[in-house]
Design a protein around this motif. Structure first.
Motif, short mmCIF file in Angstrom:
data_model
loop_
_atom_site.label_atom_id
_atom_site.label_comp_id
_atom_site.label_asym_id
_atom_site.label_seq_id
_atom_site.Cartn_x
_atom_site.Cartn_y
_atom_site.Cartn_z
N MET A 91 13.05 15.45 44.89
CA MET A 91 14.31 16.14 44.75
C MET A 91 14.29 16.96 43.47
O MET A 91 13.95 16.46 42.40
N THR A 92 14.65 18.23 43.55
CA THR A 92 14.66 19.08 42.38
C THR A 92 16.07 19.25 41.87
O THR A 92 17.04 19.12 42.61
N THR A 93 16.17 19.51 40.61
CA THR A 93 17.45 19.73 39.97
C THR A 93 17.73 21.22 39.93
O THR A 93 16.82 22.02 39.73
N ALA A 94 18.97 21.61 40.09
CA ALA A 94 19.34 23.03 40.03
C ALA A 94 19.05 23.57 38.64
O ALA A 94 19.23 22.88 37.64
N PRO A 95 18.61 24.81 38.56
CA PRO A 95 18.35 25.42 37.26
C PRO A 95 19.61 25.40 36.39
O PRO A 95 20.72 25.53 36.88
N ARG A 96 19.40 25.23 35.10
CA ARG A 96 20.51 25.20 34.15
C ARG A 96 20.05 25.84 32.85
O ARG A 96 18.87 26.13 32.66
N LEU A 97 20.98 26.03 31.95
CA LEU A 97 20.67 26.61 30.65
C LEU A 97 19.83 25.64 29.84
O LEU A 97 20.14 24.45 29.78
N SER A 98 18.80 26.13 29.19
CA SER A 98 18.01 25.32 28.27
C SER A 98 18.73 25.34 26.92
O SER A 98 18.60 26.29 26.15
N VAL A 99 19.49 24.31 26.66
CA VAL A 99 20.27 24.23 25.43
C VAL A 99 19.35 24.23 24.21
O VAL A 99 19.67 24.87 23.20
N ASP A 100 18.22 23.57 24.31
CA ASP A 100 17.28 23.54 23.18
C ASP A 100 16.79 24.94 22.81
O ASP A 100 16.71 25.29 21.63
N VAL A 101 16.47 25.74 23.82
CA VAL A 101 15.99 27.09 23.56
C VAL A 101 17.10 27.94 22.96
O VAL A 101 16.89 28.64 21.96
N LEU A 102 18.30 27.85 23.53
CA LEU A 102 19.42 28.62 22.99
C LEU A 102 19.71 28.22 21.55
O LEU A 102 19.87 29.07 20.67
N THR A 103 19.73 26.93 21.29
CA THR A 103 20.00 26.45 19.93
C THR A 103 18.95 26.96 18.94
O THR A 103 19.27 27.42 17.84
N GLU A 104 17.69 26.91 19.34
CA GLU A 104 16.61 27.38 18.48
C GLU A 104 16.74 28.87 18.19
O GLU A 104 16.62 29.30 17.03
N LYS A 105 16.99 29.65 19.23
CA LYS A 105 17.13 31.10 19.05
C LYS A 105 18.35 31.43 18.19
O LYS A 105 18.29 32.30 17.32
N ALA A 106 19.45 30.73 18.42
CA ALA A 106 20.67 30.97 17.66
C ALA A 106 20.48 30.63 16.19
O ALA A 106 20.84 31.42 15.31
N ARG A 107 19.92 29.49 15.92
CA ARG A 107 19.72 29.07 14.52
C ARG A 107 18.77 30.00 13.78
O ARG A 107 18.94 30.23 12.58
N ALA A 108 17.79 30.54 14.49
CA ALA A 108 16.85 31.47 13.86
C ALA A 108 17.56 32.72 13.34
O ALA A 108 17.10 33.34 12.38
N LEU A 109 18.69 33.05 13.95
CA LEU A 109 19.47 34.21 13.51
C LEU A 109 20.70 33.80 12.70
O LEU A 109 21.57 34.63 12.44
N GLY A 110 20.79 32.53 12.34
CA GLY A 110 21.88 32.06 11.50
C GLY A 110 23.13 31.66 12.25
O GLY A 110 24.18 31.46 11.63
N ASP A 111 23.04 31.54 13.57
CA ASP A 111 24.20 31.15 14.37
C ASP A 111 24.17 29.63 14.57
O ASP A 111 23.41 29.13 15.40
N HIS A 112 24.99 28.92 13.79
CA HIS A 112 24.97 27.46 13.81
C HIS A 112 26.15 26.84 14.56
O HIS A 112 26.25 25.63 14.65
N THR A 113 27.05 27.69 15.07
CA THR A 113 28.22 27.17 15.78
C THR A 113 28.35 27.86 17.13
O THR A 113 27.80 28.95 17.36
N LYS A 114 29.11 27.25 18.01
CA LYS A 114 29.39 27.86 19.31
C LYS A 114 30.16 29.16 19.14
O LYS A 114 29.95 30.12 19.87
N LEU A 115 31.03 29.20 18.14
CA LEU A 115 31.78 30.41 17.86
C LEU A 115 30.84 31.55 17.47
O LEU A 115 30.97 32.67 17.95
N ALA A 116 29.87 31.26 16.63
CA ALA A 116 28.90 32.29 16.22
C ALA A 116 28.09 32.79 17.41
O ALA A 116 27.83 33.99 17.54
N ILE A 117 27.70 31.87 18.29
CA ILE A 117 26.95 32.27 19.50
C ILE A 117 27.84 33.14 20.37
O ILE A 117 27.40 34.18 20.88
N ALA A 118 29.09 32.74 20.55
CA ALA A 118 30.04 33.51 21.36
C ALA A 118 30.23 34.92 20.80
O ALA A 118 30.23 35.90 21.54
N GLN A 119 30.38 35.01 19.50
CA GLN A 119 30.59 36.32 18.88
C GLN A 119 29.36 37.22 19.05
O GLN A 119 29.49 38.40 19.33
#
Length: 86
Positions: free
Chosen positions: A1-29
């Motif tokens: 049984m396979t799981t439906a594709p979803r967002l890779s939170v780890d990848v998003l968090t890594e990319k966001a932090r690399a640009l100084g985005d440490h909060t959900k608000l910063a990512i949203a902006q």
């Protein structure tokens, strides 16, 4: 049984932090995606739409493929099919 594709939170968090985005608000902006949507995505309560995925990928200079995972492993890229009759 396979799981439906979803967002890779780890990848998003890594990319966001690399640009100084440490909060959900910063990512949203940075992405132009509502903070509530970012929150639901990061909590794995929803899956991203193509528009949302594209906005995130563009903002963090990555591919949509890299941002998607299934069962903890990246999903293989599938080339788009072209309609030869068009």
């Amino acid at each position: 049984m396979t799981t439906a594709p979803r967002l890779s939170v780890d990848v998003l968090t890594e990319k966001a932090r690399a640009l100084g985005d440490h909060t959900k608000l910063a990512i949203a902006q940075r992405t132009g995606v509502q903070e509530s949507t970012i929150s639901r995505l990061m909590a794995l309560r929803t899956r991203p739409s193509l528009d949302t995925l594209h906005a995130i990928a563009k903002a963090y200079e990555t591919t949509m493929d890299e941002l998607i995972t299934t069962d903890g492993a990246p999903v293989a890229s599938v080339p788009a099919q072209r309609d030869e009759a068009a």
